[in-house]
Design an enzyme around this catalytic site. Structure first.
Site, PDB file in Angstrom:
ATOM      1  N   LYS A 162       2.699  -2.817   6.080  1.00 21.09           N
ATOM      2  CA  LYS A 162       2.680  -2.580   4.461  1.00 21.09           C
ATOM      3  C   LYS A 162       4.470  -2.199   4.101  1.00 21.09           C
ATOM      4  O   LYS A 162       4.573  -2.620   2.882  1.00 21.09           O
ATOM      5  CB  LYS A 162       1.834  -1.550   4.038  1.00 21.09           C
ATOM      6  CG  LYS A 162       0.375  -2.032   4.141  1.00 21.09           C
ATOM      7  CD  LYS A 162       0.133  -3.377   3.238  1.00 21.09           C
ATOM      8  CE  LYS A 162      -0.903  -4.406   4.009  1.00 21.09           C
ATOM      9  NZ  LYS A 162      -1.133  -5.461   3.125  1.00 21.09           N
ATOM     10  N   TYR A 208      -0.536  -0.502  10.711  1.00 21.85           N
ATOM     11  CA  TYR A 208      -0.823  -1.177   9.386  1.00 21.85           C
ATOM     12  C   TYR A 208       0.114  -0.589   8.517  1.00 21.85           C
ATOM     13  O   TYR A 208       0.689  -1.307   7.628  1.00 21.85           O
ATOM     14  CB  TYR A 208      -2.237  -0.605   9.299  1.00 21.85           C
ATOM     15  CG  TYR A 208      -2.882  -0.735   7.867  1.00 21.85           C
ATOM     16  CD1 TYR A 208      -2.793  -2.234   7.125  1.00 21.85           C
ATOM     17  CD2 TYR A 208      -3.039   0.314   6.841  1.00 21.85           C
ATOM     18  CE1 TYR A 208      -3.109  -2.424   5.889  1.00 21.85           C
ATOM     19  CE2 TYR A 208      -3.345  -0.223   5.649  1.00 21.85           C
ATOM     20  CZ  TYR A 208      -3.444  -1.325   5.017  1.00 21.85           C
ATOM     21  OH  TYR A 208      -3.836  -1.631   3.981  1.00 21.85           O
ATOM     22  N   SER A 228       0.980  -1.169  -0.052  1.00 22.05           N
ATOM     23  CA  SER A 228       0.076   0.150  -0.141  1.00 22.05           C
ATOM     24  C   SER A 228       0.949   1.347  -0.129  1.00 22.05           C
ATOM     25  O   SER A 228       1.895   1.423   0.483  1.00 22.05           O
ATOM     26  CB  SER A 228      -1.069  -0.248   1.091  1.00 22.05           C
ATOM     27  OG  SER A 228      -1.556   1.306   1.332  1.00 22.05           O
TER      28      SER A 228
END
Length: 334
Positions: A213, A209, A172
């Site tokens: 990534k 998070y 991401s």
């Protein structure tokens, strides 16, 4: 300043770029693919698009078999000639991942495409049954272990067919905003993963998070350096900001999706684009369906040191916690 720049860049491409599906002339006849996290969201949309391009066999790797069967039924209506199988896979269980990989080796006569898409996002600290922080377990460790376990069937197919197999890991653009200090100078003196497993390292919100990534990007680059691209082309990608159940835990992200987000189908286009096209993308990061620069930390000298340390820690952890995994090729000399 860099976080603001990354945010503005994200807003710009979300508003100006239009994701495109695979061209109609791309055919996947005779090929077999695995998609993890395939029962919902981007993984489901990517699986559906792959099936619609003539894929011969599709493995939906899911934690919940009933939801997987529902996804299978929907995909089958649009691609009735594709053989679709629903297999159990839980990235919070070493046993489940090893069992899954053995099933691949025994039951599939070929494996051409692997899309490692399963992941999670939480805003509070959660510990996985393995004892690791949930993002670290699922987004990094689970993805990393599967990427190693599926190398051999992909390589075997490549050598039978004379063309490289494909593996893509979903990352991401939030990796660009990750709190890199946690991996540059992990506290406690025990390493990157032990520090990230410590509840004291967790800041409520989406920073963990984002960091997970970034770990996906670093892992992809580390593994790609150990693979021959004539056997396996491995890359990672940013699917963009998309409307899906993935952000249901994040009220701010849900609200912002009304203005900025692409559809889940458009996010899925990024996944299929990365895993089917771009033969020159080995070890690369794709965004807006093209090869783009990796986060600065990943390409820096210090980042390369962190990448090596992350690789060494992860391999050592697998040897200790998952000795049944057949990853001897990657542990020689460790």
């Amino acid at each position: 300043m860099s976080k603001l720049w990354n945010f503005l860049a994200m807003v710009w491409y979300q508003l100006t770029f239009k994701p495109q599906p695979l061209p109609d002339n791309i055919r996947l006849d005779g090929l077999t693919a695995i998609v993890t996290g395939a029962n919902v969201g981007l993984g489901f949309e990517a699986a559906k698009e792959l099936a619609s391009h003539g894929l011969s066999k599709l493995i939906l790797a899911v934690r919940d078999l009933s939801k997987g069967e529902a996804a299978k039924a929907e995909i089958s209506r649009e691609a009735p000639e594709c053989e679709i199988l629903v297999w159990k896979l839980d990235q919070e269980s070493w046993e489940s991942m090893v069992t899954f990989s053995r099933r691949v080796s025994i039951e599939l006569d070929r494996l051409d495409i692997v899309l490692l898409n399963a992941g999670l996002k939480r805003l509070e600290f959660t510990q996985s049954p393995t004892g690791h922080e949930a993002h670290i377990q699922i987004n990094h460790l689970g993805t990393a272990l599967l990427s190693l376990l599926l190398v051999e069937p992909l390589r075997r197919t490549a050598r039978q067919t004379g063309k490289p197999s494909r593996m893509t890991i979903t990352a991401s653009s939030v990796a660009f905003a990750a709190p890199v200090q946690d991996i540059l100078e992990p506290k406690g003196g025990k390493g990157i993963i032990p520090w990230l497993d410590n509840p004291g390292s967790f800041i409520p919100g989406d920073s963990r998070y984002s960091l997970s990534k970034l770990l996906d990007v670093l892992w992809t680059r580390a593994l790609a350096a150990r693979l021959d691209p004539t056997d396996i082309i491995l890359n990672t990608l940013n699917p963009g900001y998309c409307k899906s159940a993935f952000h249901r835990v994040d009220a701010t992200a849900e609200w912002a999706s009304s203005f900025l987000a692409w559809s889940s189908a458009e996010g899925g286009y990024h996944l299929t684009d990365a895993v089917v096209r771009h033969p020159d993308s080995h070890g690369e990061y794709l965004s807006e369906q093209r090869i783009r620069p990796v986060p600065r930390i990943a390409s820096s000298a210090k980042g390369k040191e962190v990448q090596t340390k992350l690789w060494d820690e992860t391999i050592a952890l697998f040897k200790a916690e998952c000795p049944d995994a057949n990853i001897d090729e990657f542990t020689r000399g460790e």
